[in-house]
Motif scaffolding. Structure first.
Motif, PDB file in Angstrom:
ATOM      1  N   ARG A 299       0.842  -1.195   0.000  1.00 45.15           N
ATOM      2  CA  ARG A 299       0.000   0.000   0.000  1.00 45.15           C
ATOM      3  C   ARG A 299       0.879   1.246   0.000  1.00 45.15           C
ATOM      4  O   ARG A 299       1.794   1.368   0.822  1.00 45.15           O
ATOM      5  CB  ARG A 299      -0.909  -0.001   1.231  1.00 45.15           C
ATOM      6  N   PRO A 300       0.612   2.190  -0.884  1.00 45.58           N
ATOM      7  CA  PRO A 300       1.390   3.437  -0.896  1.00 45.58           C
ATOM      8  C   PRO A 300       0.961   4.357   0.239  1.00 45.58           C
ATOM      9  O   PRO A 300      -0.060   4.128   0.892  1.00 45.58           O
ATOM     10  CB  PRO A 300       1.044   4.041  -2.262  1.00 45.58           C
TER      11      PRO A 300
ATOM     12  N   GLY B 266      -6.914   5.829  -3.448  1.00 43.37           N
ATOM     13  CA  GLY B 266      -7.175   5.227  -4.749  1.00 43.37           C
ATOM     14  C   GLY B 266      -6.739   3.777  -4.803  1.00 43.37           C
ATOM     15  O   GLY B 266      -7.400   2.942  -5.429  1.00 43.37           O
ATOM     16  N   PHE B 267      -5.664   3.451  -4.121  1.00 47.16           N
ATOM     17  CA  PHE B 267      -5.167   2.078  -4.090  1.00 47.16           C
ATOM     18  C   PHE B 267      -6.175   1.164  -3.404  1.00 47.16           C
ATOM     19  O   PHE B 267      -6.465   0.063  -3.896  1.00 47.16           O
ATOM     20  CB  PHE B 267      -3.820   2.046  -3.362  1.00 47.16           C
TER      21      PHE B 267
ATOM     22  N   ALA C 242     -10.305  -3.088  -3.704  1.00 48.31           N
ATOM     23  CA  ALA C 242     -11.699  -3.483  -3.481  1.00 48.31           C
ATOM     24  C   ALA C 242     -12.362  -3.895  -4.795  1.00 48.31           C
ATOM     25  O   ALA C 242     -13.108  -4.884  -4.846  1.00 48.31           O
ATOM     26  CB  ALA C 242     -12.472  -2.338  -2.826  1.00 48.31           C
ATOM     27  N   ALA C 243     -12.096  -3.136  -5.867  1.00 49.60           N
ATOM     28  CA  ALA C 243     -12.660  -3.481  -7.173  1.00 49.60           C
ATOM     29  C   ALA C 243     -12.092  -4.801  -7.673  1.00 49.60           C
ATOM     30  O   ALA C 243     -12.806  -5.616  -8.273  1.00 49.60           O
ATOM     31  CB  ALA C 243     -12.367  -2.363  -8.180  1.00 49.60           C
ATOM     32  N   LEU C 244     -10.803  -5.040  -7.408  1.00 43.98           N
ATOM     33  CA  LEU C 244     -10.183  -6.304  -7.800  1.00 43.98           C
ATOM     34  C   LEU C 244     -10.851  -7.470  -7.082  1.00 43.98           C
ATOM     35  O   LEU C 244     -11.156  -8.505  -7.693  1.00 43.98           O
ATOM     36  CB  LEU C 244      -8.692  -6.274  -7.485  1.00 43.98           C
ATOM     37  N   ARG C 245     -11.091  -7.323  -5.797  1.00 39.12           N
ATOM     38  CA  ARG C 245     -11.733  -8.395  -5.027  1.00 39.12           C
ATOM     39  C   ARG C 245     -13.158  -8.650  -5.517  1.00 39.12           C
ATOM     40  O   ARG C 245     -13.589  -9.798  -5.613  1.00 39.12           O
ATOM     41  CB  ARG C 245     -11.720  -8.038  -3.548  1.00 39.12           C
TER      42      ARG C 245
ATOM     43  N   ALA D 205       0.492   0.417  -6.736  1.00 37.43           N
ATOM     44  CA  ALA D 205       1.196  -0.226  -5.628  1.00 37.43           C
ATOM     45  C   ALA D 205       2.566   0.402  -5.409  1.00 37.43           C
ATOM     46  O   ALA D 205       3.256   0.796  -6.354  1.00 37.43           O
ATOM     47  CB  ALA D 205       1.337  -1.722  -5.899  1.00 37.43           C
ATOM     48  N   ALA D 206       2.949   0.457  -4.147  1.00 37.53           N
ATOM     49  CA  ALA D 206       4.296   0.898  -3.801  1.00 37.53           C
ATOM     50  C   ALA D 206       5.210  -0.317  -3.758  1.00 37.53           C
ATOM     51  O   ALA D 206       4.811  -1.429  -4.131  1.00 37.53           O
ATOM     52  CB  ALA D 206       4.264   1.607  -2.446  1.00 37.53           C
TER      53      ALA D 206
END
Length: 216
Positions: A128-129, A134-135, A140-143, A185-186
């Motif tokens: 997490r950056p 936004g990350f 959440a959208a990916l899940r 992503a960081a």
């Protein structure tokens, strides 16, 4: 069920055109000049409607062609319906080749996508950056996309109103959600997170190569 004429008349009624009055004619009887002017205005509206309907019909046809490709049809299958060559279909709908490559790649890698998206969904929070708003939304959208993929491609999955929707959602999972998480992503906090992000980068590189628009 409405007739084609009724549908056209509705479009014509909604078209605004300038009044047309070519003047009086020697053999006009009664209100013929006014009626002629109204008829010419109606003709102008019909011409405008003809163009609008043609554009709308072409859009509907293009959407139908894309849906067929998303459901695994080939350009050869389309040509069997149109009676024209595959080249004609490619020329009329130039994006269909791109859609076909996407559909083929996605169909060949459903399990791989699900596995890598699962790794990223589990481990990406360790990358997490500092500015994480936004990350977090992207994760959440990916899940949510991963959960839908699991449902959509289960052996007993319901077809739904649009059978092509699961392929569009799967494409969004890869080309949208997974790509956004990777971009935001960081540096990963541990090796497991690094492996997940590396795997995601590999999937996206493979996807980009296989679906590139310059491949014809």
């Amino acid at each position: 069920m409405r007739s084609a004429r009724q549908a056209v008349d509705e479009v014509v009624a909604g078209v605004e055109v300038e009044p047309v009055d070519p003047g009086s004619k020697q053999n006009d009887i009664g209100e013929e000049r006014r009626r002629r002017s109204e008829a010419l205005r109606g003709f102008g509206a019909a011409l405008e409607a003809e163009e609008l309907i043609g554009v709308a019909a072409a859009e509907v046809t293009a959407d139908a062609a894309r849906r067929a490709i998303w459901l695994g049809a080939s350009l050869a299958d389309l040509s069997a319906v149109t009676g024209r060559s595959r080249q004609a279909a490619r020329k009329r709908w130039p994006q269909l080749g791109h859609v076909h490559r996407k559909r083929k790649w996605l169909a060949d890698h459903v399990d791989d996508i699900r596995h890598v998206a699962g790794l990223v969904a589990e481990r990406a929070p360790r990358a997490r950056p500092a500015d994480s708003a936004g990350f977090d939304d992207a994760v959440a959208a990916l899940r949510a996309g991963l959960a839908r993929c699991t449902r959509d491609f289960a052996p007993d999955a319901a077809e739904g109103d649009d059978p092509a929707a699961r392929w569009l959602a799967l494409d969004e999972l890869v080309d949208g959600s997974l790509r956004r998480v990777l971009a935001l992503a960081a540096g990963p906090a541990d090796a497991d997170a690094g492996f997940a992000l590396h795997a995601a980068a590999g999937v996206l590189a493979y996807y980009d190569h296989a679906t590139a628009t310059d491949r014809g």
